[in-house]
Design a protein around this motif. Structure first.
Motif, PDB file in Angstrom:
ATOM      1  N   PRO A 229      22.667  -2.667  -2.523  1.00  0.00           N
ATOM      2  CA  PRO A 229      23.255  -1.610  -2.006  1.00  0.00           C
ATOM      3  C   PRO A 229      24.356  -1.907  -1.432  1.00  0.00           C
ATOM      4  O   PRO A 229      25.223  -2.996  -1.091  1.00  0.00           O
ATOM      5  CB  PRO A 229      22.402  -1.661  -0.935  1.00  0.00           C
ATOM      6  CG  PRO A 229      21.913  -2.844  -0.552  1.00  0.00           C
ATOM      7  CD  PRO A 229      22.043  -3.646  -2.173  1.00  0.00           C
ATOM      8  N   LEU A 231      27.744  -0.981   1.370  1.00  0.00           N
ATOM      9  CA  LEU A 231      28.221  -0.754   3.295  1.00  0.00           C
ATOM     10  C   LEU A 231      29.414   0.623   3.065  1.00  0.00           C
ATOM     11  O   LEU A 231      30.196  -0.723   2.563  1.00  0.00           O
ATOM     12  CB  LEU A 231      27.654  -1.736   3.983  1.00  0.00           C
ATOM     13  CG  LEU A 231      27.005  -2.324   3.927  1.00  0.00           C
ATOM     14  CD1 LEU A 231      26.891  -3.520   3.081  1.00  0.00           C
ATOM     15  CD2 LEU A 231      26.254  -2.262   5.421  1.00  0.00           C
ATOM     16  N   ARG A 261      21.507 -11.121   2.319  1.00  0.00           N
ATOM     17  CA  ARG A 261      21.259  -9.905   1.117  1.00  0.00           C
ATOM     18  C   ARG A 261      22.387 -10.314   0.203  1.00  0.00           C
ATOM     19  O   ARG A 261      23.725  -9.547   0.254  1.00  0.00           O
ATOM     20  CB  ARG A 261      21.682  -8.875   1.586  1.00  0.00           C
ATOM     21  CG  ARG A 261      20.551  -8.526   2.677  1.00  0.00           C
ATOM     22  CD  ARG A 261      18.764  -8.283   1.850  1.00  0.00           C
ATOM     23  NE  ARG A 261      18.793  -7.284   1.444  1.00  0.00           N
ATOM     24  CZ  ARG A 261      18.295  -6.290   1.156  1.00  0.00           C
ATOM     25  NH1 ARG A 261      17.727  -6.391   2.928  1.00  0.00           N
ATOM     26  NH2 ARG A 261      17.499  -5.516   0.746  1.00  0.00           N
ATOM     27  N   ALA A 264      24.407  -6.752  -1.617  1.00  0.00           N
ATOM     28  CA  ALA A 264      25.525  -6.167  -0.707  1.00  0.00           C
ATOM     29  C   ALA A 264      26.692  -5.640  -0.680  1.00  0.00           C
ATOM     30  O   ALA A 264      26.635  -6.706  -1.770  1.00  0.00           O
ATOM     31  CB  ALA A 264      24.975  -6.717   0.674  1.00  0.00           C
ATOM     32  N   SER A 302      25.401   5.541  -0.189  1.00  0.00           N
ATOM     33  CA  SER A 302      26.019   4.647   0.275  1.00  0.00           C
ATOM     34  C   SER A 302      23.961   4.595   1.253  1.00  0.00           C
ATOM     35  O   SER A 302      23.810   4.998   1.541  1.00  0.00           O
ATOM     36  CB  SER A 302      26.596   4.246   1.748  1.00  0.00           C
ATOM     37  OG  SER A 302      25.939   5.338   2.615  1.00  0.00           O
ATOM     38  N   ALA A 303      23.467   2.743   1.769  1.00  0.00           N
ATOM     39  CA  ALA A 303      22.698   2.343   2.183  1.00  0.00           C
ATOM     40  C   ALA A 303      23.092   2.965   3.827  1.00  0.00           C
ATOM     41  O   ALA A 303      22.440   3.481   4.914  1.00  0.00           O
ATOM     42  CB  ALA A 303      22.122   0.911   2.449  1.00  0.00           C
ATOM     43  N   VAL A 304      24.323   2.145   4.017  1.00  0.00           N
ATOM     44  CA  VAL A 304      24.408   1.956   5.734  1.00  0.00           C
ATOM     45  C   VAL A 304      26.486   2.286   5.651  1.00  0.00           C
ATOM     46  O   VAL A 304      27.073   1.607   4.713  1.00  0.00           O
ATOM     47  CB  VAL A 304      24.361   0.572   6.610  1.00  0.00           C
ATOM     48  CG1 VAL A 304      24.921   0.977   7.553  1.00  0.00           C
ATOM     49  CG2 VAL A 304      22.978   0.593   6.122  1.00  0.00           C
ATOM     50  N   ALA A 360      23.276  -4.477  10.083  1.00  0.00           N
ATOM     51  CA  ALA A 360      23.297  -4.261   8.716  1.00  0.00           C
ATOM     52  C   ALA A 360      22.164  -4.844   7.908  1.00  0.00           C
ATOM     53  O   ALA A 360      21.455  -3.957   7.598  1.00  0.00           O
ATOM     54  CB  ALA A 360      24.433  -4.819   8.265  1.00  0.00           C
ATOM     55  N   CYS A 361      22.387  -5.785   8.256  1.00  0.00           N
ATOM     56  CA  CYS A 361      20.448  -6.900   7.647  1.00  0.00           C
ATOM     57  C   CYS A 361      19.422  -6.288   7.996  1.00  0.00           C
ATOM     58  O   CYS A 361      18.477  -5.564   7.252  1.00  0.00           O
ATOM     59  CB  CYS A 361      20.524  -8.300   7.424  1.00  0.00           C
ATOM     60  SG  CYS A 361      21.966  -8.764   6.910  1.00  0.00           S
ATOM     61  N   LEU A 364      19.637  -2.771   5.973  1.00  0.00           N
ATOM     62  CA  LEU A 364      18.987  -3.125   4.415  1.00  0.00           C
ATOM     63  C   LEU A 364      18.045  -3.614   4.479  1.00  0.00           C
ATOM     64  O   LEU A 364      17.238  -3.760   3.714  1.00  0.00           O
ATOM     65  CB  LEU A 364      20.410  -3.904   3.805  1.00  0.00           C
ATOM     66  CG  LEU A 364      21.704  -3.488   3.710  1.00  0.00           C
ATOM     67  CD1 LEU A 364      22.384  -5.115   3.540  1.00  0.00           C
ATOM     68  CD2 LEU A 364      21.713  -2.267   3.236  1.00  0.00           C
ATOM     69  N   ARG A 367      14.533   0.128   4.934  1.00  0.00           N
ATOM     70  CA  ARG A 367      14.870   1.408   4.322  1.00  0.00           C
ATOM     71  C   ARG A 367      13.897   2.674   4.823  1.00  0.00           C
ATOM     72  O   ARG A 367      14.597   3.609   5.597  1.00  0.00           O
ATOM     73  CB  ARG A 367      14.255   1.760   2.813  1.00  0.00           C
ATOM     74  CG  ARG A 367      15.286   2.991   2.666  1.00  0.00           C
ATOM     75  CD  ARG A 367      14.404   3.013   1.018  1.00  0.00           C
ATOM     76  NE  ARG A 367      15.123   4.340   0.512  1.00  0.00           N
ATOM     77  CZ  ARG A 367      15.238   3.924  -0.843  1.00  0.00           C
ATOM     78  NH1 ARG A 367      14.523   3.811  -1.759  1.00  0.00           N
ATOM     79  NH2 ARG A 367      15.691   5.927  -0.749  1.00  0.00           N
ATOM     80  N   ALA A 370      15.608   2.266   8.806  1.00  0.00           N
ATOM     81  CA  ALA A 370      17.064   3.575   8.332  1.00  0.00           C
ATOM     82  C   ALA A 370      17.760   5.403   8.156  1.00  0.00           C
ATOM     83  O   ALA A 370      18.430   6.069   8.492  1.00  0.00           O
ATOM     84  CB  ALA A 370      17.520   2.546   6.933  1.00  0.00           C
TER      85      ALA A 370
END
Length: 423
Positions: A229, A231, A261, A264, A302-304, A360-361, A364, A367, A370
């Motif tokens: 994933p 960021l 993670r 990441a 992006s995930a975040v 962030a963790c 991640l 989901r 998020a």
């Protein structure tokens, strides 16, 4: 239709960076109501290809070439003359003459000055008696103050000097303007508290976001190489505040995230990466893209989105764009300031490296949370941040503003005005 002079320190198209996003939407809004005469600097040769777009929109245009390296060298003259380096940096006899000639040929009703650095060009027309609107955008003097606080000698002294001189000039410019605009009420309030400022002529006029362009329902191919994933941070990567943000994140935050993670990754997406940013590409898990044709795919996949800014003023367009794309956002308080979004409700805010890593963790690892956070952020922008609604107050501000020159507050009469007339 009345004539309006629009002065900008950077060509307002394409809208691919913070100040150009704002200037483009302001220009387009005003061009629907006035015959616009645009005078601006062009500091990137690639932007010259876009001049026809502006010539089609405006009644007349003047594009002054600016070489950043030569301008930085020229700005040092300010050390000898006692003026702020900002005004020595933006100096062009051709633009000054064009402004005067445009006023001589047209009955200019409104001068719209985009950034304090363009005020000397507007004030070169000494007999102007229309309305002068100055969009300071951010309080630049406070930005230099932040640089001074975090810098080392001799730059600490230079930045402190710039903060003081530019702060004095900002008050004097506002005193000779019909109205002063800032990108947020927080910035406007900060300026209203300055000695000698007529608070009733200071207005917050916030940025919006193009919600049709930044639409998460559009399909975009995944631009990232296979891996874990991402960021993502977006922005011009030769801008000091952005360089500081990503360098700090890569050094202090990313290792803590990857300890939990390991898959990441941190993507730094933006043009003109500073050498310090390019070196980050050698760090495990860091991707540095350089200029990209379209930032939306990098946000969409992006995930975040992260905005770990420690030096910031006004509204961060990178945060608005990520929220518009439905991405969950983690920001520092400096990046959150000026955005009417609730902590935890529309984005997450953390005060330090440990907090950013923990947030962030958290995203991640969940989901659903998020995606829900990203969806709430998108809905907020749909309700409050369309450009049409954000700029709607501008017409009334212009109409109600007095003609220049209003009576100058006594506190500003003694200010050093040596920067004037040096365009």
């Amino acid at each position: 239709m009345k004539d309006l002079l629009f002065l900008a320190h950077r060509i307002p198209y394409p809208p691919n960076k913070g100040d150009k996003i704002r200037s483009w939407h302001l220009l387009r809004h005003l061009a629907e109501r006035y015959r616009v005469h645009l005078g601006c600097f062009v500091d990137d040769p690639e932007d010259r290809a876009h001049e026809p777009v502006l010539r089609a929109l405006c009644a007349s245009c003047h594009f002054a070439r600016l070489d950043p390296a030569l301008a930085r060298l020229g700005s040092l003259r300010g050390l000898a003359t006692g003026e702020a380096l900002t005004f020595a940096y933006f100096r062009d006899a051709g633009l000054t003459e064009w402004v005067r000639a445009t006023h001589a040929a047209r009955a200019i009703a409104v001068q719209f000055v985009f950034s304090s650095s363009m005020a000397p060009f507007a004030e070169a027309v000494e007999d102007f008696r229309g309305r002068r609107i100055v969009d300071f955008i951010d309080l630049d003097s406070d930005k230099w103050r932040q640089y001074a606080m975090s810098g080392r000698a001799p730059m600490r002294w230079i930045h402190g000097r710039e903060a003081r001189l530019l702060g004095e000039a900002e008050v004097a410019i506002a005193a000779r303007a019909s109205a002063s605009l800032f990108v947020s009420e927080a910035e406007a309030d900060l300026f209203r508290r300055q000695p000698g400022v007529a608070a009733e002529r200071v207005h917050g006029l916030g940025n919006g976001v193009d919600l049709d362009y930044f639409d998460p329902r559009r399909d975009h191919a995944d631009p990232y190489p296979p891996g874990g994933p991402v960021l993502v941070f977006t922005g011009m990567m030769d801008y000091r505040a952005n360089v500081d943000a990503v360098s700090w994140f890569a050094a202090e935050v990313l290792p803590a995230i990857r300890a939990r993670r390991p898959e990441a990754r941190f993507a730094i997406v933006g043009a003109k990466p500073d050498p310090a940013v390019r070196r980050l590409a050698g760090q495990p898990g860091v991707i540095v893209t350089g200029r990209v044709p379209d930032v939306r795919p990098y946000l969409a996949h992006s995930a975040v989105a992260v905005a770990p800014l420690r030096i910031a003023r006004g509204i961060q367009n990178k945060v608005l764009e990520a929220m518009a794309m439905g991405r969950p956002v983690i920001a520092t308080p400096q990046a959150h300031e000026g955005i009417d979004a609730g902590r935890d409700a529309h984005l997450l805010v953390a005060d330090d490296a440990a907090g950013l890593a923990a947030q962030a963790c958290r995203l991640l690892g969940d989901r659903a949370e998020a995606e829900a956070l990203g969806a709430r952020g998108r809905r907020l922008l749909l309700d409050r941040y369309a450009w049409e609604s954000r700029l709607a107050p501008l017409d009334g501000i212009i109409e109600r503003a007095p003609a220049v020159f209003p009576a100058m507050p006594a506190e500003t009469r003694s200010l050093d005005r040596s920067w004037e007339g040096r365009a």
